[in-house]
Write an enzyme that holds these catalytic residues in place. Structure first.
Site, PDB file in Angstrom:
ATOM      1  N   CYS A  78      10.730  50.508  35.065  1.00 53.22           N
ATOM      2  CA  CYS A  78      11.536  50.925  33.906  1.00 53.22           C
ATOM      3  C   CYS A  78      10.661  51.007  32.648  1.00 53.22           C
ATOM      4  O   CYS A  78       9.823  51.879  32.542  1.00 53.22           O
ATOM      5  CB  CYS A  78      12.732  49.981  33.757  1.00 53.22           C
ATOM      6  SG  CYS A  78      14.005  50.647  32.687  1.00 53.22           S
ATOM      7  N   HIS A 166      15.243  49.918  39.346  1.00 58.24           N
ATOM      8  CA  HIS A 166      14.895  48.489  39.451  1.00 58.24           C
ATOM      9  C   HIS A 166      14.842  48.039  40.910  1.00 58.24           C
ATOM     10  O   HIS A 166      15.875  47.695  41.490  1.00 58.24           O
ATOM     11  CB  HIS A 166      15.926  47.648  38.687  1.00 58.24           C
ATOM     12  CG  HIS A 166      15.781  47.776  37.206  1.00 58.24           C
ATOM     13  ND1 HIS A 166      15.018  46.916  36.458  1.00 58.24           N
ATOM     14  CD2 HIS A 166      16.273  48.697  36.341  1.00 58.24           C
ATOM     15  CE1 HIS A 166      15.044  47.285  35.193  1.00 58.24           C
ATOM     16  NE2 HIS A 166      15.809  48.367  35.090  1.00 58.24           N
ATOM     17  N   GLU A 168      13.866  45.304  42.062  1.00 59.07           N
ATOM     18  CA  GLU A 168      14.150  43.866  42.200  1.00 59.07           C
ATOM     19  C   GLU A 168      15.637  43.578  42.316  1.00 59.07           C
ATOM     20  O   GLU A 168      16.038  42.490  42.715  1.00 59.07           O
ATOM     21  CB  GLU A 168      13.554  43.099  41.011  1.00 59.07           C
ATOM     22  CG  GLU A 168      14.240  43.282  39.659  1.00 59.07           C
ATOM     23  CD  GLU A 168      13.844  44.565  38.913  1.00 59.07           C
ATOM     24  OE1 GLU A 168      13.319  45.496  39.565  1.00 59.07           O
ATOM     25  OE2 GLU A 168      14.071  44.636  37.690  1.00 59.07           O
TER      26      GLU A 168
END
Ligand code: XMP
Length: 535
Positions: A78, A166, A168
């Site tokens: 990001c 993202h 994660e």
């Protein structure tokens, strides 16, 4: 030991990146964006986190990437991806509408290392207000979504990638595979960070660090201090003395049960029943801050009195864990959470601090506890505040009120442990990924409500009375409020949506069985603006 460095630009998901890397059995450190350890030979790769800033904000974080780019493999996530674009001479602009939520990724290069072993499921999680509108010359687009053209890129001929989404976050279905591709295949992690290797290595280090010295550790009955104690016990045995203070405001039978657990684990524990002192000093005090101060002061006094008896003590051990120490950044760049203090021990004891769990996340502490053979009920215990039930009784504290609350709380917590919920798909995967032990049958897992929530407890509203009727009798008694929250770090929390049939049963049980309570309420406030505890 090999390590990945995660540079933190203030995103709420930075810690999550750290946890995901650790789940790949790879050690990592989260450091402020401008604190890269240029001299550390064990660094094998760098991840740049997201941020609440726009890269073109004057006050945004713009660290010098020289010395990182070109020297290590880098994955920008990001803001991290946008920062490298800006650094390389490309353009980032506001996206018009903030994009938040699920999106589908289309890959331009299915054979790119970053996408290796990807299946067809292309769901990713987006959360951004800016977008990359022009890549620098040497950058190559490798994936897009319907609304984001440069959803992923690679720098030509270099081990540098950027992703707008993202990986994660749990909703990015192949996020873990993507991180594995980067951490293992690109950075060359040997994946030798595990709870077993942690226990072996830390035991060796503790033996060396402590030698023949004596160590004191304050036990609270909580997971962190218990795991720290068992680990130290493994390393130095009887050189460790643990002190467990009962201030009289623990849960029902907690002092007895936890002492029993500790003794079974072979710990050298001094249990001190100091409840009379605490109750005497708290008599008539109803101001929350004053209650906390008195408990804190008394605790230090009782603890010190015991600690001073341990001759030659050189070390004070604590169950401090990694999130207690990470310097999270808020958008002004100030530290919002810093290492907690030792507080209160007499300076003339000259104790050095020993914090064997200082690198671990909460779920890792639990894994280490399992590795050390600790009982599951000790490992999965909810957090519990130091001042105990004193901050869950509104108004002044008396032994009788504590007894009422202990009974209500016991009914509630037992019911949470007994009530099993079946989960499958995404929900099941999320629970398993958090380390909750559950067996899978036909693609479903059964997990107790207790294991699904961060923390729960009952609160006695002893400053309030209401009218009720029991049999033919009018009652005029206190309400009990039930609290249950989901959270990852207690900094923020949501009230847990417990099933109605569960609430009905608990309410019935409490009102029927606990004398002094005639009404049960459920607290539906999130943090912020409320807090988890009522006082
Ligand atoms: P709050 O109420 O601030 O709680 O949302 C956040 C977390 O901290 C715990 N807590 C405490 N823990 N001593 C402790 O050791 C305290 O005085 C204390 N007050 C709150 C609370 O249970 C929750 O997990």
């Amino acid at each position: 030991m090999q390590k990945i460095i995660i540079l933190d630009f203030g995103s709420q998901t930075t810690q999550l990146i750290g946890r995901r890397v650790r789940e790949l059995d790879t050690f990592c450190e989260i450091l402020p964006y401008n604190k890269f350890p240029h001299d550390d030979p064990s660094v094998i790769g760098v991840i740049l986190s997201g941020s609440p800033f726009s890269v073109y904000d004057d006050s945004a974080f713009h660290p010098d990437l020289t010395g990182i780019i070109g020297r290590y493999p880098v994955l920008g996530i990001c803001y991290g991806a946008q920062l490298m674009v800006q650094y390389g001479g490309g353009r980032v602009e506001p996206a018009g509408l903030r994009e938040y939520g699920r999106a589908n990724l289309a890959w331009m290069e299915t054979d790119n290392t970053l996408f290796s072993k990807f299946t067809n499921d292309s769901q990713v999680w987006m959360s951004h207000g800016d977008t990359i509108v022009e890549l620098p010359k040497s950058f190559r687009k490798i994936a897009s979504t319907a609304s984001v053209e440069y959803a992923a890129y690679q720098v030509e001929g270099q081990r540098i990638w950027g992703v707008q989404f993202h990986p994660e976050v749990f909703h990015t279905v192949q996020g873990t595979q993507l991180l594995r591709n980067f951490v293992v295949d690109v950075c060359g992690s040997r994946q030798d960070w595990s709870s077993a290797s942690f226990v072996e290595q830390t035991t060796r280090e503790l033996k060396k660090q402590i030698g023949n010295d004596r160590v004191i550790l304050g036990l609270s009955g909580g997971v962190d201090s218990s795991v720290a104690a068992v680990l130290l016990n493994r390393a130095i045995g009887r050189q460790l003395t643990c002190i467990f203070v009962d201030h009289g405001m623990l849960r029902k039978n907690e002092f007895r049960d936890v002492m029993h657990d500790y003794e079974c684990l072979g710990l050298n524990v001094i249990g001190v029943d100091a409840s009379r002192k605490f109750f005497a000093d708290l008599a008539g005090v109803s101001d929350p801050e004053q209650k906390r101060k008195i408990i804190g002061r008394d605790f230090v006094e009782v603890f010190n009195e015991q600690a001073m008896k341990i001759e030659d003590a050189r070390w004070l051990a604590q169950g401090t864990i990694y999130p207690d120490r990470i310097e999270s950044l808020n958008i002004t760049g100030k530290t919002i959470k810093s290492h907690h203090n030792v507080g209160g021990l007499p300076a003339d004891m000259h104790l050095q601090l020993c914090e064997p769990l200082r690198w671990l996340f909460k779920d890792e502490v639990r894994r280490v506890g399992r590795q050390l053979g600790m009982p599951e009920h000790l490992i999965t215990r909810h957090p519990f505040p130091g001042p105990g039930l004193a901050v869950r009784i509104l108004g002044d504290i008396t032994p009788a009120k504590v007894k009422i609350l202990q009974e209500a709380d016991d009914i509630y917590i037992r019911a949470l442990r007994d009530y099993k919920v079946k989960l499958k798909g995404d929900e099941a995967r999320r629970v398993l990924a958090a380390g909750v032990p559950a067996d899978m049958h036909d693609g479903e897992i059964a997990v107790s409500l207790y294991d699904q929530i961060w923390q729960a407890g009952a609160i006695l509203l002893s400053t309030v009375r209401s009218v009720g009727v029991m049999g033919d009798e009018r009652t005029y008694e206190h309400p009990v409020a039930l609290r249950a929250v989901t959270s990852t770090d207690a900094m923020t929390a949501d009230w847990a949506q417990l099933p109605y049939d569960f609430m009905a049963r608990v309410s019935n049980d409490i009102i029927n069985k606990v004398k002094g309570v005639n009404r049960v309420c459920y607290d539906i406030s999130s943090k912020p603006p409320a807090t988890i505890e009522w006082e």
